[in-house]
Write a protein that holds these residues in place. Structure first.
Motif, short mmCIF file in Angstrom:
data_model
loop_
_atom_site.label_atom_id
_atom_site.label_comp_id
_atom_site.label_asym_id
_atom_site.label_seq_id
_atom_site.Cartn_x
_atom_site.Cartn_y
_atom_site.Cartn_z
N MET A 191 0.82 -1.20 0.03
CA MET A 191 -0.05 0.07 0.06
C MET A 191 0.80 1.24 0.01
SD MET A 191 -2.59 -1.25 3.00
CE MET A 191 -1.09 -2.09 3.84
N GLY A 192 0.69 2.19 -1.01
CA GLY A 192 1.42 3.32 -1.06
C GLY A 192 1.25 4.30 0.16
N TRP A 193 2.45 4.90 0.83
CA TRP A 193 2.59 5.58 1.87
C TRP A 193 2.27 4.81 3.26
CZ3 TRP A 193 5.09 9.62 0.29
CH2 TRP A 193 4.90 10.02 -0.92
N VAL A 194 2.04 3.43 3.08
CA VAL A 194 1.48 2.59 4.28
C VAL A 194 2.71 1.74 4.45
CG1 VAL A 194 -0.03 1.20 5.28
CG2 VAL A 194 -0.81 3.05 3.86
N ALA A 195 2.93 1.04 3.52
CA ALA A 195 3.67 -0.33 3.59
C ALA A 195 5.12 0.14 3.34
CB ALA A 195 3.57 -1.35 2.52
N GLY A 196 5.76 0.72 4.34
CA GLY A 196 7.11 0.99 4.39
C GLY A 196 7.78 0.25 5.16
N PRO A 197 9.35 0.31 5.47
CA PRO A 197 10.21 -0.50 6.10
C PRO A 197 9.62 -1.08 7.40
CG PRO A 197 11.41 1.27 4.92
CD PRO A 197 9.86 1.73 4.95
N ARG A 198 9.11 -0.23 8.12
CA ARG A 198 8.60 -0.63 9.54
C ARG A 198 7.55 -1.85 9.71
NH1 ARG A 198 6.61 3.27 14.51
NH2 ARG A 198 4.35 2.65 13.85
N LEU A 199 6.45 -1.38 8.74
CA LEU A 199 5.37 -2.40 8.64
C LEU A 199 5.67 -3.82 7.82
CD1 LEU A 199 2.32 -3.03 8.88
CD2 LEU A 199 1.95 -2.07 6.59
N VAL A 200 6.59 -3.60 6.75
CA VAL A 200 7.11 -4.47 5.92
C VAL A 200 8.06 -5.62 6.91
CG1 VAL A 200 8.47 -5.59 4.15
CG2 VAL A 200 6.85 -3.69 3.72
N GLY A 248 5.77 -9.61 3.95
CA GLY A 248 5.53 -8.10 3.73
C GLY A 248 5.82 -7.69 2.61
N ILE A 249 5.11 -6.91 1.75
CA ILE A 249 5.54 -6.18 0.66
C ILE A 249 5.69 -4.74 0.68
CG2 ILE A 249 4.69 -6.01 -1.67
CD1 ILE A 249 3.31 -8.76 -1.67
N LEU A 250 6.72 -4.31 0.13
CA LEU A 250 7.27 -2.57 0.30
C LEU A 250 6.55 -2.10 -0.85
CD1 LEU A 250 9.17 -0.96 1.97
CD2 LEU A 250 10.66 -1.50 0.14
N ALA A 251 5.89 -0.78 -0.89
CA ALA A 251 5.28 -0.04 -1.69
C ALA A 251 6.27 0.72 -2.24
CB ALA A 251 4.04 0.55 -1.14
N SER A 252 6.46 0.54 -3.57
CA SER A 252 7.52 1.45 -4.39
C SER A 252 7.05 2.71 -5.09
CB SER A 252 8.48 0.51 -5.16
OG SER A 252 8.02 0.41 -6.30
N ALA A 253 5.70 2.77 -5.43
CA ALA A 253 5.28 3.59 -6.57
C ALA A 253 5.40 5.07 -6.03
CB ALA A 253 3.99 3.38 -6.76
N LEU A 307 -2.90 -2.43 7.59
CA LEU A 307 -2.82 -0.86 7.79
C LEU A 307 -3.38 -0.65 9.05
CD1 LEU A 307 -4.32 1.92 5.48
CD2 LEU A 307 -4.65 1.88 8.00
N LEU A 308 -4.30 -1.34 9.99
CA LEU A 308 -4.95 -1.06 11.30
C LEU A 308 -4.24 -2.07 12.17
CD1 LEU A 308 -8.57 -0.79 10.33
CD2 LEU A 308 -6.63 1.20 11.02
N THR A 309 -2.77 -1.80 12.09
CA THR A 309 -1.81 -2.38 13.18
C THR A 309 -1.19 -1.42 14.01
OG1 THR A 309 -0.26 -2.83 11.75
CG2 THR A 309 -1.63 -4.62 12.18
N SER A 310 -0.63 -1.83 15.13
CA SER A 310 0.17 -0.86 15.83
C SER A 310 1.75 -0.60 15.00
CB SER A 310 0.63 -1.30 17.43
OG SER A 310 1.04 -2.65 17.17
N ASP A 311 1.94 -1.52 14.06
CA ASP A 311 3.28 -1.31 13.45
C ASP A 311 2.86 -0.57 12.13
OD1 ASP A 311 5.14 -3.29 14.88
OD2 ASP A 311 3.55 -4.80 14.21
N SER A 312 1.74 -0.29 11.85
CA SER A 312 1.76 0.74 10.90
C SER A 312 1.95 2.17 11.19
CB SER A 312 0.34 0.68 10.36
OG SER A 312 -0.26 1.92 9.53
N THR A 313 2.58 3.05 10.17
CA THR A 313 3.01 4.37 10.75
C THR A 313 1.82 5.38 10.30
OG1 THR A 313 4.24 4.43 8.57
CG2 THR A 313 5.64 3.94 10.10
N VAL A 314 0.81 4.84 9.86
CA VAL A 314 -0.33 5.75 9.46
C VAL A 314 -0.78 6.40 10.88
CG1 VAL A 314 -2.84 5.80 8.99
CG2 VAL A 314 -1.35 4.57 7.69
N PRO A 315 -1.03 7.76 10.78
CA PRO A 315 -1.45 8.57 11.96
C PRO A 315 -2.28 8.19 12.70
CG PRO A 315 -0.93 9.87 10.18
CD PRO A 315 -0.96 8.74 9.65
N ASP A 316 -2.41 8.34 14.07
CA ASP A 316 -3.38 7.75 14.96
C ASP A 316 -4.81 8.17 14.81
OD1 ASP A 316 -1.42 6.43 16.03
OD2 ASP A 316 -1.11 7.71 17.65
N ALA A 317 -5.01 9.71 14.04
CA ALA A 317 -6.31 10.02 13.88
C ALA A 317 -6.88 9.51 12.51
CB ALA A 317 -6.10 11.65 13.68
#
Length: 374
Positions: free
Chosen positions: A20-29, A39-44, A195-205
């Motif tokens: 997922m773009g902007w979501v699947a970064g190094p921490r989540l993957v 885990g699959i890193l989003a590169s687009a 996306l809805l995990t504590s390892d996801s870097t998506v903002p809490d809001a």
């Protein structure tokens, strides 16, 4: 749980975290990989240099296999393939069907090729070109999606190709994994659930908006880029659907300019990318520009936390998720529930014999998700 997918890519569990773009970064993957899933890193949304750095960061966090998702129609797709090969990435996944040449180049280097498809004919095409497996997403999935439900599309694809099929669209727990396996899939792929995990870097809001959503809050609209796009319904979506062509074009140009500065793309490249995403659709110039800079709309929410300015791609499962486990807890919970579900299935036995349960449920608490579907 060994399946054709786990044997192919070398992971412990038949679960894939999508790119997922902007979501699947190094921490989540890396968290997904360490949990035993793929885990699959989003590169687009990355430049080539950022992609190489992100791959190295994942590799520094885990020794487990992981993948990189590519846009097959990107002008620099071959450069990105070279980076994947040079960095020793195990899996290359594609949001669109890659060319026969790209598949051959990756396979010659020992990379496992797993395109994502939304129709049986697309699966047949990439399988004939040498793809090692496919991820098939039904209409329940988030982002760009089709109209056919996973329960209808999945068995069609399983019957049509002789390579492992990974089911996507509507999966979030161990029961869904068992259902997919029963259809003949080799595993499941999930986006919204990871996306809805504590390892996801998506903002809490932003996560809070997802957790508060009901099934009715997840909609499909063509207002963003002219293509069917499943996302949370927000004021922005309402305004795009109600905006006139002039206002839409003005917004599209402004956002496109912002994405061009971030990505380093030229205007011709940006327009070419937008045209490539048309998929034969009759889009206006506003929609072409919006298609090209959809990553900018996603970035506003997924990185900046601006739920008022960004779009929030979402599978229908957002309406039945109400917790934020770690990737390790999520995968462990899914596998426990999958084994319990398998154990509770009735055993048909020999013809004519009474049906009996295959085993007792373990003395485990039910999964944390308990909010009813609305």
């Amino acid at each position: 749980m060994e399946t054709a997918l786990t044997r192919l890519v070398g992971v412990r569990h038949p679960i894939v975290q999508t790119g997922m773009g902007w979501v699947a970064g190094p921490r989540l993957v890396s968290a997904t990989a360490n949990a035993g899933a793929l885990g699959i890193l989003a590169s687009a949304t990355m430049t080539p240099d950022q992609l190489r750095a992100a791959i190295r960061e994942v590799a520094s966090r885990t020794e487990a296999p992981f993948g990189v998702n590519l846009r097959a129609d990107a002008g620099d797709a071959r450069d990105r393939v070279r980076i994947i090969v040079e960095e020793g990435v195990k899996v290359a996944s594609f949001a669109l069907a890659p060319s026969r040449e790209l598949i051959a180049e990756l396979k010659d280097a020992g990379v496992v090729v797993v395109p994502s498809i939304g129709a049986r004919r697309h699966a047949e095409k990439v399988a004939a070109w040498g793809a090692d497996a496919v991820i098939v997403q039904g209409g329940e999935g988030g982002g760009h999606t089709g109209e056919v439900a996973t329960s209808v599309l999945l068995p069609q694809v399983v019957d049509a190709v002789g390579i492992p099929v990974v089911a996507a669209g509507g999966f979030f727990d161990g029961r869904g994994l068992v259902a997919a396996l029963a259809y003949g899939a080799a595993g499941v792929a999930m986006g919204t659930r990871f996306l809805l995990t504590s390892d996801s870097t998506v903002p809490d809001a932003v996560k809070a908006r997802y957790l508060a959503a009901t099934v009715k809050d997840v909609t499909v609209t063509t207002a963003v880029d002219g293509l069917p796009h499943r996302m949370l319904r927000t004021d922005l979506v309402d305004s795009l659907e109600g905006a006139g062509r002039t206002r839409t074009l003005t917004r599209a140009v402004r956002r496109a300019a912002g994405f061009r500065r971030l990505s380093g793309l030229s205007w011709p490249q940006l327009i070419r990318d937008g045209l490539a995403m048309k998929h034969g659709k009759d889009l206006t110039w506003s929609q072409v520009l919006l298609a090209a800079n959809t990553p900018m709309l996603l970035r506003a929410s997924m990185v900046e936390g601006r739920t008022d300015l960004g779009v929030m791609a979402s599978g229908q499962v957002a309406g039945v998720i109400d917790d934020l486990p770690s990737c390790a807890d999520l995968v462990d919970r899914m596998m426990t529930q999958a084994r319990d579900t398998l154990g509770a299935l009735p055993d048909p036995g020999p013809p004519g014999a009474p049906r009996q349960g295959r085993g007792e449920l373990r003395d485990q608490p039910p999964p944390a998700r308990s909010r009813p579907e609305t």
